[in-house]
Scaffold this motif. Structure first.
Motif, short mmCIF file in Angstrom:
data_model
loop_
_atom_site.label_atom_id
_atom_site.label_comp_id
_atom_site.label_asym_id
_atom_site.label_seq_id
_atom_site.Cartn_x
_atom_site.Cartn_y
_atom_site.Cartn_z
N ALA A 35 0.83 -1.21 0.00
CA ALA A 35 0.00 0.00 0.00
C ALA A 35 0.86 1.26 0.00
CB ALA A 35 -0.92 0.00 1.22
N ALA A 36 1.96 1.24 0.75
CA ALA A 36 2.83 2.42 0.82
C ALA A 36 3.47 2.72 -0.52
CB ALA A 36 3.90 2.21 1.89
N LEU A 37 3.92 1.67 -1.21
CA LEU A 37 4.59 1.89 -2.49
C LEU A 37 3.60 2.22 -3.60
CD1 LEU A 37 7.29 -0.95 -2.38
CD2 LEU A 37 7.59 1.49 -1.98
N ALA A 38 2.34 1.79 -3.42
CA ALA A 38 1.34 2.06 -4.46
C ALA A 38 0.68 3.43 -4.29
CB ALA A 38 0.27 0.96 -4.46
N GLY A 39 0.46 3.85 -3.05
CA GLY A 39 -0.34 5.06 -2.83
C GLY A 39 0.40 6.24 -2.25
N ALA A 79 6.38 9.26 -7.19
CA ALA A 79 5.87 7.92 -6.90
C ALA A 79 6.90 6.85 -7.26
CB ALA A 79 4.57 7.68 -7.65
N ALA A 80 6.72 5.68 -6.68
CA ALA A 80 7.62 4.56 -6.98
C ALA A 80 7.42 4.04 -8.38
CB ALA A 80 7.41 3.44 -5.95
N GLY A 81 6.19 4.05 -8.88
CA GLY A 81 5.90 3.56 -10.22
C GLY A 81 5.98 2.04 -10.32
N TRP A 82 6.15 1.57 -11.53
CA TRP A 82 6.18 0.11 -11.75
C TRP A 82 7.33 -0.59 -11.02
CZ3 TRP A 82 2.09 -2.23 -13.42
CH2 TRP A 82 1.18 -1.56 -14.24
N PRO A 83 8.51 0.03 -10.87
CA PRO A 83 9.57 -0.67 -10.12
C PRO A 83 9.18 -1.02 -8.69
CG PRO A 83 10.50 1.15 -11.37
CD PRO A 83 9.02 1.28 -11.49
N GLY A 84 8.16 -0.35 -8.14
CA GLY A 84 7.73 -0.67 -6.79
C GLY A 84 7.10 -2.04 -6.67
N LEU A 85 6.76 -2.66 -7.82
CA LEU A 85 6.19 -4.01 -7.76
C LEU A 85 7.20 -5.03 -7.25
CD1 LEU A 85 4.19 -4.10 -11.14
CD2 LEU A 85 3.28 -3.86 -8.81
N GLY A 86 8.49 -4.76 -7.50
CA GLY A 86 9.52 -5.70 -7.04
C GLY A 86 9.56 -5.85 -5.54
N PRO A 87 9.82 -4.78 -4.78
CA PRO A 87 9.82 -4.92 -3.32
C PRO A 87 8.45 -5.30 -2.76
CG PRO A 87 10.06 -2.62 -3.96
CD PRO A 87 10.23 -3.44 -5.19
N ALA A 88 7.38 -4.87 -3.41
CA ALA A 88 6.05 -5.26 -2.93
C ALA A 88 5.86 -6.77 -3.04
CB ALA A 88 4.97 -4.52 -3.71
N ALA A 89 6.30 -7.36 -4.16
CA ALA A 89 6.19 -8.81 -4.32
C ALA A 89 7.05 -9.56 -3.30
CB ALA A 89 6.59 -9.20 -5.75
#
Length: 382
Positions: free
Chosen positions: A16-20, A38-48
């Motif tokens: 949620a933090a990296l997305a919003g 914003a983190a953008g698409w690269p934020g999917l890595g640490p979120a996963a």
């Protein structure tokens, strides 16, 4: 059940933090609010990685190797988050004037905190006692790599530290001196007050009334009152200045902090002295021990765990309250914090606040590790 949900909640907090929330904020200088980045698409890595660590730690699948995999995933996610922050700050500042600043955003702070929580939960789930050393080693390795590579050199917090490294180091030393002085003074005063409290009667009620009354007074009001009182006392007895006393500086800071931390010390010492069983005290006196020997060899030994608990609280309070010494000219990390507040510079505020938090946590953890040892020594002596 709560312990199983905690890792999943922490992982959800990362996502949620990296997305919003913004990962970084960019500003042309330190005095104006920054624009969110914003983190953008690269934020999917640490979120996963966070979701994987949370799922593995929560015990959704049995297996002794899963907690270790969860710890690796959490530390890897923390490392990827650090790379995103460092590289993102460097890109934002490329070609910009030296006054430009790239600061950590709310998303970076919340995600970093959640990753640390995930790492702690994964380390706790590892069988045996290897979890905490592994987590500590991994965290130190990440910190060492970040420092060696200069990963965060472009982040505003690191820029502020480089500009004031000497002043911050001196402030840490001053802060430790203020905290230690206040704690030592409180310990000296607490011993006779605890004995009065142990005896009961009107002296005990008077001690409790005074100590509880000090807690009611706001800290800023107490420090300001001490400045006024010390000014009057030194004007009446100027010879006290030869002892190093002054109305502005460390004197009111140490006195005010000691007044606040005396309550937990007096209460814990009195409770510790009263904790031995009356039969144990009677046996000690029957063996020919004097009252002083009973106090030192029996009461203090058996009450050491309670005294250590009060010392733990008082130490953390002393480190925190010494921050207010910056308002009365005592220096320390409080001076850095209030300097940042005066300049409306959040990173400068953090430059003083983060060491205070780190010192408090280190002192609390260090004294907590002594608790089981003291308890075992008390049982052996009994």
């Amino acid at each position: 059940m709560t312990r199983r949900l905690l890792p999943l909640c922490a992982a959800g907090l990362v996502a949620a933090a990296l997305a919003g929330l913004p990962l970084l904020t960019f500003a042309p200088n330190r005095l104006v609010p920054g624009d969110p980045v914003a983190a953008g698409w690269p934020g999917l890595g640490p979120a996963a990685l966070a979701l994987a660590a949370g799922w593995l730690t929560s015990g959704a699948r049995p297996g002794r190797a899963l907690p270790l995999a969860a710890l690796i995933a959490a530390l890897a996610g923390l490392g990827v988050l650090g790379l995103m922050v460092g590289e993102g700050a460097a890109r934002l500042l490329a070609g910009r004037p030296a006054a430009a600043r790239a600061s950590l955003g709310a998303g970076a702070w919340l995600a970093g905190f959640a990753f640390l929580l995930l790492s702690a939960e994964a380390a706790r789930a590892i069988p045996g006692r290897a979890g905490r050393p592994l987590a500590l080693a991994g965290g130190l390795a990440l910190a060492g790599f970040a420092g060696w590579s200069g990963l965060f050199d472009a982040v505003s917090l690191a820029v502020e530290y480089r500009a004031r490294a000497g002043a911050v180091q001196a402030a840490v030393a001053q802060h430790l001196g203020l905290s230690a002085g206040a704690l030592g003074l409180a310990l000296l005063v607490s011993a006779p007050l605890a004995l009065l409290l142990l005896r009961g009667g009107w002296p005990a009620r008077g001690v409790e009334a005074v100590l509880n009354g000090v807690q009611v007074v706001p800290a800023l009001a107490l420090f300001a009152a001490l400045v006024s009182v010390l000014s009057g006392v030194l004007a009446w007895l100027p010879s006290l200045r030869a002892l190093g006393l002054a109305a502005i500086g460390p004197t009111p800071a140490v006195l005010g902090t000691a007044a606040y931390v005396a309550l937990p010390l007096v209460q814990s010492l009195a409770a510790g002295l009263a904790s031995p069983d009356p039969a144990v005290l009677e046996s000690a006196r029957a063996l020919g021990l004097t009252r002083l020997q009973v106090l030192l060899r029996v009461r203090l030994r058996l009450g050491a765990p309670l005294l250590l608990g009060g010392l733990r609280v008082a130490t953390v309070q002393s480190i925190g309250l010494s921050t207010l010494g910056g308002l009365v000219g005592a220096g320390g990390l409080g001076a850095v914090v209030f300097d940042g507040m005066a300049q409306f510079a959040p990173d400068l505020i953090l430059l003083g606040a983060i060491p205070v938090i780190a010192l408090s946590l280190a002192a609390d953890r260090g004294l907590a590790l002594l608790g089981p040892r003291e308890a075992r020594a008390a049982r052996v002596s009994a």
